[in-house]
Design a protein around this motif. Sequence first.
Motif, PDB file in Angstrom:
ATOM      1  N   CYS A 297       2.925  -1.424   4.455  1.00 60.47           N
ATOM      2  CA  CYS A 297       2.719   0.010   4.250  1.00 60.47           C
ATOM      3  C   CYS A 297       4.044   0.568   3.719  1.00 60.47           C
ATOM      4  O   CYS A 297       5.088   0.403   4.361  1.00 60.47           O
ATOM      5  CB  CYS A 297       2.371   0.690   5.566  1.00 60.47           C
ATOM      6  SG  CYS A 297       0.820   0.109   6.272  1.00 60.47           S
TER       7      CYS A 297
ATOM      8  N   ASP B  42      -1.301   5.194   4.716  1.00 56.65           N
ATOM      9  CA  ASP B  42      -1.099   3.766   4.404  1.00 56.65           C
ATOM     10  C   ASP B  42      -1.668   2.892   5.531  1.00 56.65           C
ATOM     11  O   ASP B  42      -2.311   1.869   5.280  1.00 56.65           O
ATOM     12  CB  ASP B  42       0.397   3.455   4.222  1.00 56.65           C
ATOM     13  CG  ASP B  42       1.004   4.169   3.029  1.00 56.65           C
ATOM     14  OD1 ASP B  42       0.256   4.601   2.128  1.00 56.65           O
ATOM     15  OD2 ASP B  42       2.250   4.302   2.996  1.00 56.65           O
TER      16      ASP B  42
ATOM     17  N   CYS C  54      -7.465  10.119  -4.113  1.00 58.32           N
ATOM     18  CA  CYS C  54      -6.941   8.874  -3.520  1.00 58.32           C
ATOM     19  C   CYS C  54      -7.694   8.467  -2.254  1.00 58.32           C
ATOM     20  O   CYS C  54      -7.517   7.348  -1.765  1.00 58.32           O
ATOM     21  CB  CYS C  54      -5.449   9.021  -3.195  1.00 58.32           C
ATOM     22  SG  CYS C  54      -4.403   9.211  -4.643  1.00 58.32           S
TER      23      CYS C  54
ATOM     24  N   SER D 235      -5.063  -0.002  -2.292  1.00 49.11           N
ATOM     25  CA  SER D 235      -5.272   1.427  -2.030  1.00 49.11           C
ATOM     26  C   SER D 235      -6.717   1.563  -1.554  1.00 49.11           C
ATOM     27  O   SER D 235      -7.468   0.581  -1.560  1.00 49.11           O
ATOM     28  CB  SER D 235      -5.059   2.225  -3.320  1.00 49.11           C
ATOM     29  OG  SER D 235      -6.074   1.879  -4.254  1.00 49.11           O
TER      30      SER D 235
ATOM     31  N   THR E 239       0.494   3.307  -5.305  1.00 50.83           N
ATOM     32  CA  THR E 239      -0.427   2.193  -5.593  1.00 50.83           C
ATOM     33  C   THR E 239      -1.791   2.723  -6.054  1.00 50.83           C
ATOM     34  O   THR E 239      -2.485   2.050  -6.822  1.00 50.83           O
ATOM     35  CB  THR E 239      -0.559   1.206  -4.413  1.00 50.83           C
ATOM     36  OG1 THR E 239      -0.919   1.913  -3.222  1.00 50.83           O
ATOM     37  CG2 THR E 239       0.748   0.441  -4.202  1.00 50.83           C
ATOM     38  N   SER E 240      -2.176   3.931  -5.639  1.00 50.48           N
ATOM     39  CA  SER E 240      -3.422   4.524  -6.167  1.00 50.48           C
ATOM     40  C   SER E 240      -3.275   4.784  -7.665  1.00 50.48           C
ATOM     41  O   SER E 240      -4.222   4.599  -8.449  1.00 50.48           O
ATOM     42  CB  SER E 240      -3.748   5.840  -5.442  1.00 50.48           C
ATOM     43  OG  SER E 240      -3.955   5.610  -4.066  1.00 50.48           O
TER      44      SER E 240
ATOM     45  N   ILE F 147       0.840  -1.213   0.000  1.00 52.32           N
ATOM     46  CA  ILE F 147       0.000   0.000   0.000  1.00 52.32           C
ATOM     47  C   ILE F 147       0.866   1.251   0.000  1.00 52.32           C
ATOM     48  O   ILE F 147       1.729   1.424   0.865  1.00 52.32           O
ATOM     49  CB  ILE F 147      -0.888   0.037   1.268  1.00 52.32           C
ATOM     50  CG1 ILE F 147      -1.847  -1.151   1.308  1.00 52.32           C
ATOM     51  CG2 ILE F 147      -1.666   1.357   1.352  1.00 52.32           C
ATOM     52  CD1 ILE F 147      -2.685  -1.215   2.581  1.00 52.32           C
ATOM     53  N   ASP F 148       0.646   2.105  -0.980  1.00 51.34           N
ATOM     54  CA  ASP F 148       1.218   3.462  -0.966  1.00 51.34           C
ATOM     55  C   ASP F 148       0.120   4.400  -1.467  1.00 51.34           C
ATOM     56  O   ASP F 148       0.049   4.736  -2.647  1.00 51.34           O
ATOM     57  CB  ASP F 148       2.453   3.542  -1.860  1.00 51.34           C
ATOM     58  CG  ASP F 148       3.100   4.920  -1.815  1.00 51.34           C
ATOM     59  OD1 ASP F 148       2.621   5.792  -1.065  1.00 51.34           O
ATOM     60  OD2 ASP F 148       4.089   5.136  -2.539  1.00 51.34           O
ATOM     61  N   VAL F 149      -0.769   4.765  -0.524  1.00 45.49           N
ATOM     62  CA  VAL F 149      -1.988   5.514  -0.895  1.00 45.49           C
ATOM     63  C   VAL F 149      -1.629   6.805  -1.620  1.00 45.49           C
ATOM     64  O   VAL F 149      -2.264   7.171  -2.609  1.00 45.49           O
ATOM     65  CB  VAL F 149      -2.837   5.789   0.370  1.00 45.49           C
ATOM     66  CG1 VAL F 149      -3.962   6.782   0.082  1.00 45.49           C
ATOM     67  CG2 VAL F 149      -3.414   4.489   0.923  1.00 45.49           C
TER      68      VAL F 149
ATOM     69  N   CYS G  85      -5.426   2.775   5.379  1.00 45.03           N
ATOM     70  CA  CYS G  85      -5.873   1.899   4.293  1.00 45.03           C
ATOM     71  C   CYS G  85      -5.723   0.428   4.710  1.00 45.03           C
ATOM     72  O   CYS G  85      -6.599  -0.398   4.418  1.00 45.03           O
ATOM     73  CB  CYS G  85      -5.078   2.205   3.022  1.00 45.03           C
ATOM     74  SG  CYS G  85      -5.617   1.234   1.617  1.00 45.03           S
TER      75      CYS G  85
ATOM     76  N   ARG H 164       1.354   8.212  -3.562  1.00 44.87           N
ATOM     77  CA  ARG H 164       0.271   7.978  -4.458  1.00 44.87           C
ATOM     78  C   ARG H 164       0.489   6.731  -5.319  1.00 44.87           C
ATOM     79  O   ARG H 164      -0.325   6.429  -6.193  1.00 44.87           O
ATOM     80  CB  ARG H 164       0.156   9.176  -5.431  1.00 44.87           C
ATOM     81  CG  ARG H 164      -0.175  10.507  -4.784  1.00 44.87           C
ATOM     82  CD  ARG H 164       0.032  11.694  -5.706  1.00 44.87           C
ATOM     83  NE  ARG H 164       1.458  11.915  -5.944  1.00 44.87           N
ATOM     84  CZ  ARG H 164       1.952  12.833  -6.767  1.00 44.87           C
ATOM     85  NH1 ARG H 164       1.131  13.605  -7.457  1.00 44.87           N
ATOM     86  NH2 ARG H 164       3.254  12.987  -6.917  1.00 44.87           N
TER      87      ARG H 164
END
Length: 239
Positions: free
Chosen positions: A141, A152, A216, A119, A31-32, A25-27, A155, A29
Amino acid sequence: MQIDVFSTVGEVRSEDLTQKTVIVIDVLRATSTIVSALANGSVAIHPMETVGQARAFAMEDTLLGGERFCKKIQGFDLGNSPLEYSPSVVAERRIVFTTTNGTRAIHKSLRGETILAGSFLNGNACANKALQLKKDVVIVCAGTKDHFALEDGLCAGYIIQRIRENAAQVTNVGDLGVAMYQAYLNVHGHLAETLLQCESGKRLSRIGYQDDVTYCSQVDLYTNVPVLRGHNPLELQND
Ligand code: MLT
């Protein structure tokens, strides 16, 4: 099913990942952006650790995307704003992609049995895919330069909530996962505001990417789940 969360990629050891489903997860940006690009018709994303590797691998028919210091890299076609990866730009295209933390986290997760990009945009789909795979789950994360990034963690908390609600089997969640789940429940009614107040959200807003942060923070806009395949080069494709 056991679910564990790692607060940054630097904490993860290979033995934590073997035979597990890993959700990176890398919210804000990376993985979004990956989820959006594949939802918008890109056929594959090739995650690269360095700018040099990305440039070396790029071919005439590929797009080069990514960032350093949150900005588009000189000579690249695209930066790391998910809003740039619209259907008219990415449909039917392969994208060679490198970011400071997100693509590094993907590379550090290679020991996992199956590696997914998660995400808020595809949290429920990611949870369902993890359940379908019937393996213990590790949520990595990405964080920011080995520091924890709250978006992260939140999420991760959301994906844990979805796994728990959709699971037929008993799930056991490690302590950090329980904390992130509780944190998510505290803020889920005002996610966009919360993300705008996170360190990364503030940094991106300062340099003009406030719309990316709001974008996001949308929950379950998409149902696609990017899965890592291949070796040389690695590629993320929709499941
Ligand atoms: C990263 O992978 O480091 C981030 O996605 C940075 C950014 O938001 O540009």
